[in-house]
Design an enzyme around this catalytic site. Sequence first.
Site, PDB file in Angstrom:
ATOM      1  N   HIS A  79      -9.719   1.008   4.667  1.00 29.48           N
ATOM      2  CA  HIS A  79      -8.476   1.276   5.399  1.00 29.48           C
ATOM      3  C   HIS A  79      -8.766   2.292   6.505  1.00 29.48           C
ATOM      4  CE1 HIS A  79      -4.419   2.463   6.376  1.00 29.48           C
ATOM      5  NE2 HIS A  79      -4.001   1.383   5.737  1.00 29.48           N
TER       6      HIS A  79
ATOM      7  N   LYS B 163       0.113   4.198  -0.302  1.00 27.77           N
ATOM      8  CA  LYS B 163      -0.546   5.389   0.264  1.00 27.77           C
ATOM      9  C   LYS B 163      -0.274   6.585  -0.655  1.00 27.77           C
ATOM     10  CE  LYS B 163      -0.348   3.223   4.742  1.00 27.77           C
ATOM     11  NZ  LYS B 163      -0.238   3.319   6.187  1.00 27.77           N
TER      12      LYS B 163
ATOM     13  N   GLY C  87       2.218   2.476  10.922  1.00 26.99           N
ATOM     14  CA  GLY C  87       3.176   3.574  10.799  1.00 26.99           C
ATOM     15  C   GLY C  87       3.831   3.985  12.102  1.00 26.99           C
TER      16      GLY C  87
ATOM     17  N   SER D 126       3.283  -1.899  10.490  1.00 27.99           N
ATOM     18  CA  SER D 126       4.731  -1.903  10.715  1.00 27.99           C
ATOM     19  C   SER D 126       5.386  -3.242  10.344  1.00 27.99           C
ATOM     20  CB  SER D 126       5.045  -1.519  12.165  1.00 27.99           C
ATOM     21  OG  SER D 126       4.575  -0.212  12.435  1.00 27.99           O
TER      22      SER D 126
ATOM     23  N   GLU E 103      -5.523  -4.827  10.466  1.00 26.74           N
ATOM     24  CA  GLU E 103      -4.523  -3.784  10.693  1.00 26.74           C
ATOM     25  C   GLU E 103      -4.876  -3.024  11.978  1.00 26.74           C
ATOM     26  OE1 GLU E 103      -2.492  -2.637   6.704  1.00 26.74           O
ATOM     27  OE2 GLU E 103      -4.166  -1.299   7.063  1.00 26.74           O
TER      28      GLU E 103
ATOM     29  N   GLY F 258       2.771  -1.009   4.391  1.00 24.76           N
ATOM     30  CA  GLY F 258       2.808   0.420   4.072  1.00 24.76           C
ATOM     31  C   GLY F 258       4.245   0.872   3.818  1.00 24.76           C
ATOM     32  N   GLY F 259       4.862   1.481   4.816  1.00 24.00           N
ATOM     33  CA  GLY F 259       6.193   2.101   4.666  1.00 24.00           C
ATOM     34  C   GLY F 259       7.224   1.201   3.997  1.00 24.00           C
TER      35      GLY F 259
ATOM     36  N   GLU G  79      -7.178   4.734   7.497  1.00 24.08           N
ATOM     37  CA  GLU G  79      -6.902   6.118   7.090  1.00 24.08           C
ATOM     38  C   GLU G  79      -8.023   6.678   6.221  1.00 24.08           C
ATOM     39  OE1 GLU G  79      -3.000   5.452   5.458  1.00 24.08           O
ATOM     40  OE2 GLU G  79      -2.213   5.009   7.455  1.00 24.08           O
TER      41      GLU G  79
ATOM     42  N   ASN H 199       0.877  -1.175   0.000  1.00 27.03           N
ATOM     43  CA  ASN H 199       0.000   0.000   0.000  1.00 27.03           C
ATOM     44  C   ASN H 199       0.909   1.219   0.000  1.00 27.03           C
ATOM     45  OD1 ASN H 199      -1.806   2.031   0.404  1.00 27.03           O
ATOM     46  ND2 ASN H 199      -2.509   1.348   2.431  1.00 27.03           N
TER      47      ASN H 199
HETATM   48  P1  13P Z   1       2.818   0.592   7.792  1.00 27.99           P
HETATM   49  O1  13P Z   1       3.358  -0.712   7.219  1.00 27.99           O
HETATM   50  O2  13P Z   1       3.557   1.784   7.298  1.00 27.99           O
HETATM   51  O3  13P Z   1       2.670   0.510   9.272  1.00 27.99           O
HETATM   52  O4  13P Z   1       1.339   0.742   7.194  1.00 27.99           O
HETATM   53  C1  13P Z   1       0.459  -0.311   7.289  1.00 27.99           C
HETATM   54  C2  13P Z   1      -0.721  -0.011   6.455  1.00 27.99           C
HETATM   55  O5  13P Z   1      -1.488   0.867   6.758  1.00 27.99           O
HETATM   56  C3  13P Z   1      -0.897  -0.800   5.222  1.00 27.99           C
HETATM   57  O6  13P Z   1      -2.155  -0.599   4.685  1.00 27.99           O
END
Ligand code: 13P
Length: 251
Positions: free
Chosen positions: A97, A15, A173, A213, A167, A234-235, A99, A13
Amino acid sequence: MGSQEKKRFIAANWKMHSKPSEALALAFELTDGLEDTNTEVVICAPFTHLDRLNSLKSKGIILGAQNCHFADKGAYTGEISATMLSDLGCQYVIIGHSERRNLDTAESIPLRIEQAIAAGLKVIFCCGEPLHYRKVHQEWEFVLSQLNHDFDKIEASHFPKIVIAYEPIWAIGTGLTASPQQAQEMHKNIRKWAENKFGILDAMQLRILYGGSVKASNSMELAAMHDIDGVLVGGASLIPIEFRGIIRAFS
Ligand code: 13P
């Protein structure tokens, strides 16, 4: 295990990161040398990048988006429909999600799922509790209420087109990961819920991803858990050495 082989599933992802002009090179670097792993690798890129990523198919990488609208078309300035995503070559879309849940109404989530499936997409459905619920040991109650609400009207025949990503919001994050045992416990509950609602075969075939994470260094122990069928990253999905390590851990 059901009749079909259940492939492990690694989704990136991105983002709101990276630029369209960099997207294809980044996607190739993220998966370089790993095209033959027996996993499903999906890159969920920003809308603006999707057209440029269309050629990923030739490398066995699947294209996904990060949201779609709850209507199939109409006067919704600035929005993107599931049909548009499908036409661009997307096979998956993330819905719900955390977010996005902050920006969308809860009522819109089942409609977004329906639109996605009607357009021929598959769904990566996200759920997960805020820290407060984990602290008071109500994490399952919270996730259960999301599942019950968002799947209330979903037709059983659509369920095989859904992947569920757990999640926990406090792990996104933040560098804090749910322990493999905490994730396993939640995934087991989700599978049991799916069994009760959709039957044992669909529950066994269901891929349940962990997100929050995830890095190369913690993916081996997550991959060892019985009910963790993959990850939503994510990251670390923007860092080739990390993402490749994660794919290897699940291969
Ligand atoms: P991180 O891996 O950056 O914690 O993000 C997870 C996420 O929101 C994937 O959709």
